[in-house]
Design an enzyme around this catalytic site. Structure first.
Site, short mmCIF file in Angstrom:
data_model
loop_
_atom_site.label_atom_id
_atom_site.label_comp_id
_atom_site.label_asym_id
_atom_site.label_seq_id
_atom_site.Cartn_x
_atom_site.Cartn_y
_atom_site.Cartn_z
N TYR A 11 78.65 37.71 14.92
CA TYR A 11 77.58 37.85 13.92
C TYR A 11 76.91 39.23 14.00
CZ TYR A 11 73.01 36.74 11.75
OH TYR A 11 71.87 36.74 11.00
N ASP A 31 87.57 41.34 21.28
CA ASP A 31 86.96 40.04 20.98
C ASP A 31 88.02 38.97 21.24
OD1 ASP A 31 85.85 37.71 19.54
OD2 ASP A 31 84.39 39.13 18.75
N LYS A 84 76.20 31.94 23.34
CA LYS A 84 74.78 32.11 23.00
C LYS A 84 74.02 30.82 22.66
CE LYS A 84 75.65 32.84 18.11
NZ LYS A 84 75.25 33.46 16.88
N SER A 124 67.65 39.37 25.10
CA SER A 124 66.98 38.43 24.19
C SER A 124 65.51 38.28 24.55
CB SER A 124 67.69 37.08 24.33
OG SER A 124 66.96 36.06 23.73
N TYR A 149 71.57 29.73 29.69
CA TYR A 149 71.78 30.88 28.81
C TYR A 149 70.74 31.96 29.13
CZ TYR A 149 71.41 33.91 24.75
OH TYR A 149 71.31 35.03 23.96
N LYS A 153 70.96 36.01 30.74
CA LYS A 153 70.41 37.27 30.18
C LYS A 153 69.57 37.98 31.25
CE LYS A 153 72.42 37.19 26.31
NZ LYS A 153 73.51 38.09 26.05
N PHE A 177 64.71 39.64 18.96
CA PHE A 177 63.89 38.48 18.64
C PHE A 177 64.78 37.49 17.87
CE2 PHE A 177 59.78 38.91 20.64
CZ PHE A 177 60.08 40.04 21.38
N ASN A 197 71.98 24.87 15.28
CA ASN A 197 70.74 24.63 16.03
C ASN A 197 69.62 25.50 15.49
OD1 ASN A 197 71.67 22.82 18.12
ND2 ASN A 197 72.93 24.55 18.79
N LEU A 199 67.21 27.73 12.94
CA LEU A 199 66.49 27.36 11.72
C LEU A 199 67.18 27.83 10.43
CD1 LEU A 199 63.92 26.22 10.35
CD2 LEU A 199 62.88 28.48 10.67
P1 NAD Z 1 78.49 35.53 18.22
O1 NAD Z 1 78.93 34.32 18.95
O2 NAD Z 1 78.50 35.50 16.74
O3 NAD Z 1 79.33 36.80 18.70
C1 NAD Z 1 79.82 36.93 19.99
C2 NAD Z 1 81.26 37.40 19.87
O4 NAD Z 1 81.77 37.59 21.19
C3 NAD Z 1 82.16 36.39 19.18
O5 NAD Z 1 82.97 37.06 18.23
C4 NAD Z 1 83.01 35.82 20.31
O6 NAD Z 1 84.29 35.44 19.87
C5 NAD Z 1 83.03 36.97 21.29
N1 NAD Z 1 83.18 36.59 22.70
C6 NAD Z 1 82.47 35.67 23.39
N2 NAD Z 1 82.87 35.64 24.67
C7 NAD Z 1 83.84 36.59 24.79
C8 NAD Z 1 84.64 37.05 25.86
N3 NAD Z 1 84.54 36.52 27.08
N4 NAD Z 1 85.54 38.03 25.63
C9 NAD Z 1 85.66 38.58 24.39
N5 NAD Z 1 84.94 38.17 23.35
C10 NAD Z 1 84.04 37.19 23.54
O7 NAD Z 1 77.01 35.88 18.77
P2 NAD Z 1 75.93 36.90 18.20
O8 NAD Z 1 74.84 36.12 17.56
O9 NAD Z 1 76.59 37.99 17.46
O10 NAD Z 1 75.36 37.44 19.58
C11 NAD Z 1 75.81 38.64 20.16
C12 NAD Z 1 75.07 38.88 21.45
O11 NAD Z 1 73.66 38.92 21.17
C13 NAD Z 1 75.24 37.81 22.51
O12 NAD Z 1 75.27 38.45 23.77
C14 NAD Z 1 73.99 36.97 22.38
O13 NAD Z 1 73.64 36.34 23.58
C15 NAD Z 1 72.97 38.04 22.03
N6 NAD Z 1 71.80 37.51 21.32
C16 NAD Z 1 71.97 36.78 20.18
C17 NAD Z 1 70.87 36.26 19.52
C18 NAD Z 1 71.04 35.40 18.29
O14 NAD Z 1 70.12 34.64 17.96
N7 NAD Z 1 72.15 35.48 17.57
C19 NAD Z 1 69.58 36.52 20.01
C20 NAD Z 1 69.44 37.29 21.16
C21 NAD Z 1 70.56 37.79 21.81
C1 WQD Z 2 63.21 28.84 15.28
C2 WQD Z 2 62.05 27.93 14.92
C3 WQD Z 2 62.15 25.72 15.88
C4 WQD Z 2 65.67 24.32 13.71
C5 WQD Z 2 66.85 30.65 19.77
C6 WQD Z 2 67.15 30.86 21.23
C7 WQD Z 2 66.78 32.26 21.65
C8 WQD Z 2 67.43 33.30 20.74
C9 WQD Z 2 67.21 32.99 19.30
C10 WQD Z 2 69.49 34.04 21.74
C11 WQD Z 2 61.52 27.11 16.10
C12 WQD Z 2 62.24 25.65 14.37
C13 WQD Z 2 64.62 25.11 14.18
C14 WQD Z 2 65.37 23.18 12.92
C15 WQD Z 2 63.02 23.70 13.09
N1 WQD Z 2 68.85 33.34 20.90
N2 WQD Z 2 63.33 24.79 13.89
N3 WQD Z 2 64.05 22.92 12.65
O1 WQD Z 2 64.47 28.56 19.31
O2 WQD Z 2 63.30 30.65 18.47
O3 WQD Z 2 65.46 30.84 19.56
O4 WQD Z 2 67.55 31.62 19.02
O5 WQD Z 2 69.09 34.76 22.60
O6 WQD Z 2 67.19 32.42 22.95
O7 WQD Z 2 66.39 29.92 21.98
O8 WQD Z 2 65.37 29.85 17.29
O9 WQD Z 2 66.25 29.27 15.09
O10 WQD Z 2 66.42 27.56 16.97
O11 WQD Z 2 64.19 28.07 15.97
O12 WQD Z 2 61.84 23.41 12.83
O13 WQD Z 2 66.23 22.44 12.52
O14 WQD Z 2 62.50 26.95 13.95
O15 WQD Z 2 61.34 24.68 16.39
O16 WQD Z 2 60.15 27.02 15.96
P1 WQD Z 2 64.56 29.89 18.70
P2 WQD Z 2 65.66 28.66 16.31
#
Ligand code: NAD
Ligand code: WQD
Length: 334
Positions: A11, A31, A84, A124, A149, A153, A177, A197, A199
Site C-alpha cells: 500500500y 517484495d 502490519k 508507527s 506488532y 516497531k 500516523f 480492521n 476504519l
Molecule cells: P502492506 O502490507 O500493504 O505492504 C507491505 C509489503 O511488504 C507487501 O507488499 C508485502 O507483500 C511485503 N512483504 C511483507 N513481508 C515481506 C518480506 N518478508 N519480504 C518481502 N516482502 C514482504 O503494508 P503497508 O500499509 O504498505 O505498510 C508498509 C510499512 O509501513 C510496514 O512496515 C507497516 O508496518 C508500516 N506502517 C503501516 C501503517 C498502516 O496503517 N498502513 C501505519 C504505520 C506503519
Molecule cells: C481508527 C479509529 C477505531 C474500525 C491502527 C494500528 C496502528 C497503525 C494504524 C500500523 C479508531 C475506529 C475502526 C471500525 C471504528 N498501523 N474504528 N470502527 O487503531 O488507530 O491504528 O492502524 O502501524 O498501529 O493500531 O486505526 O483504522 O483501526 O481505527 O469505529 O470498524 O476508527 O476505534 O478509533 P488505529 P483503525
C-alpha cells in the site's frame, strides 16, 4: 539516486515508488507478494511511465538479497516490508518477530556487506502508546507496546539506532500516523484481505455493499463527539515524505533522526464518516457499538519537526482522503 524499496508493491510502498520515480530516482523493488499482487507493478508503471526491476523474494532470504546488492549499487534503502495487522500479531507473535525483526536484521546484513549506508524505516505512532501529552512530538516518551506488532516497531527502531551509532550509517525513522486514501488516479490503493480492521476500508466496503454496516467503536470517550480521535494522513502525502527523508538522509549530520508523519489535525470517527458521506454523496449505514479493546482515546501528531527540517507538509485534507478512498473502492469492483 538508485533506491531499493522493500515491500514496494504494498500500500504505502507502491505510492512511494511512484513519487520516487516522479522525482527522477531509479527504483528496484523486492517484495514476496505476501500482502500484495504482481499487477501492482503494471499499475505503478502506468502512472509513472517508468518501469523498474522487481525481485519477488523474501527479505529474510539472505542469498537473494546478496545477489541483488551485488547486481546494483544502491544509494539508499526504504524498508516497508513487514506484517502490519495488530490483531493478527497477538495470535501469531513469532511470525511477526520473524518477519519484521529478522527481516530488518537480514537487510542490515546486506547493507553492511555491500556498504550501503542510508536507510528509511517505516515506524508507527503505535510506539507512543496512549499518551496524555498531545500533540505528540518526536521526544514524547515511547511506551511499552500493547501488541507484538508494536513491539516489533520499537525493537526495529532500537536496532537501527544502536547499529547506526557504531557505523557510518544514516537512518531516518518515520512514525506514520493513520495512512488512508489512494492515488488520485485510482490505479493503486490499499488491498485489504478479508474483513478490514481499519476504519477507512471498512467504511468504503460498507458503502459498496460488501459489509452490512459499520460499527463505531464507542461514543463515550472524552472527545468533542465521544468518538476516538486519530491523525489521518493521505497515502500520497506520506509517500512524498519518504522522498524528502531520503534526500535529507544524504546530508544529515547525526546518524539517526526521527519524524512524525501526520497532518497535525485530529479527526473523530464521526467526522471521518461525515467527510465520507460528503465525498461519496451517500449516507453510510453505521451504528454505535461498544469500545474496541486496546483503542487509544485520542492521538495526533506535532508536525513542526518534519515541516521545519524536511520541508514537508501534508497537502490533502480529510475530504480528499475520503474522495480518493471511495474512487479506489469503486474502481476495485469494476
Ligand atoms: P502492506 O502490507 O500493504 O505492504 C507491505 C509489503 O511488504 C507487501 O507488499 C508485502 O507483500 C511485503 N512483504 C511483507 N513481508 C515481506 C518480506 N518478508 N519480504 C518481502 N516482502 C514482504 O503494508 P503497508 O500499509 O504498505 O505498510 C508498509 C510499512 O509501513 C510496514 O512496515 C507497516 O508496518 C508500516 N506502517 C503501516 C501503517 C498502516 O496503517 N498502513 C501505519 C504505520 C506503519
Ligand atoms: C481508527 C479509529 C477505531 C474500525 C491502527 C494500528 C496502528 C497503525 C494504524 C500500523 C479508531 C475506529 C475502526 C471500525 C471504528 N498501523 N474504528 N470502527 O487503531 O488507530 O491504528 O492502524 O502501524 O498501529 O493500531 O486505526 O483504522 O483501526 O481505527 O469505529 O470498524 O476508527 O476505534 O478509533 P488505529 P483503525
Amino acid at each position: 539516486m538508485k533506491i531499493l524499496v522493500t515491500g514496494g508493491l504494498g500500500y504505502i510502498g507502491s505510492h512511494t515508488v511512484v513519487e520516487l520515480q516522479s522525482e527522477g530516482h531509479e527504483v528496484v523493488v523486492v517484495d514476496n507478494l505476501n500482502n500484495s499482487k504482481i499487477v501492482v507493478k503494471e499499475r505503478i508503471v502506468g502512472i509513472s511511465g517508468k518501469t523498474f526491476e522487481l525481485l519477488v523474494a523474501d527479505v529474510n532470504d539472505t542469498e537473494a538479497l546478496d545477489g541483488l546488492f551485488q547486481k546494483h549499487v544502491f544509494d539508499g534503502v526504504i524498508h516497508f516490508a513487514a506484517h502490519k495487522a495488530v490483531g493478527e500479531s497477538v495470535d501469531l507473535p513469532v511470525m511477526y518477530y520473524q518477519n519484521n525483526v529478522s527481516g530488518l536484521i537480514s537487510l542490515l546484513g546486506a547493507m553492511e556487506k555491500h556498504k550501503v549506508s542510508n536507510l528509511i524505516f517505516s515506524s508507527s505512532c503505535t510506539v507512543y502508546g496512549s499518551t496524555e501529552v498531545l500533540p505528540v512530538t518526536e521526544s514524547t516518551s515511547i511506551q511499552r507496546a500493547e501488541s507484538p506488532y508494536g513491539t516489533t516497531k520499537i525493537l526495529c527502531e532500537d536496532i537501527i539506532t544502536d547499529y547506526a551509532k557504531h557505523k557510518k550509517f544514516r537512518s531516518i525513522l518515520l512514525r506514520y500516523f493513520n495512512p488512508v486514501g489512494a492515488h488520485p488516479s485510482s490505479q493503486i490503493g490499499e488491498l485489504p484481505l478479508g474483513v478490514p480492521n481499519n476504519l477507512v476500508p471498512y467504511i468504503t466496503q460498507t458503502a459498496a455493499g460488501i459489509r452490512k454496516e459499520l460499527t463505531v467503536f464507542g461514543d463515550d470517550y472524552e472527545t468533542k463527539d465521544g468518538t476516538c480521535i486519530r491523525d489521518y494522513i493521505h497515502v500520497v502525502d506520506l509517500a512524498k515524505a519518504h522522498v524528502k527523508a531520503l534526500e535529507y538522509s544524504t546530508k544529515m549530520s547525526q546518524n539517526v533522526d526521527v519524524f512524525n508523519v501526520g497532518t497535525g489535525n485530529g479527526n473523530t470517527v464521526l467526522e471521518v464518516i461525515k467527510a465520507f458521506e460528503k465525498a461519496s454523496g451517500q449516507d453510510l449505514n453505521y451504528k454505535i457499538g461498544p469500545r474496541r479493546g486496546g483503542d487509544i482515546e485520542k492521538i495526533w501528531a506535532d508536525t513542526a519537526k518534519v515541516s521545519d527540517v524536511l520541508g514537508w507538509n501534508a497537502q490533502y485534507d480529510i475530504n480528499d482522503m475520503m474522495k480518493h478512498a471511495w474512487s479506489w473502492q469503486i474502481g476495485l469492483e469494476k
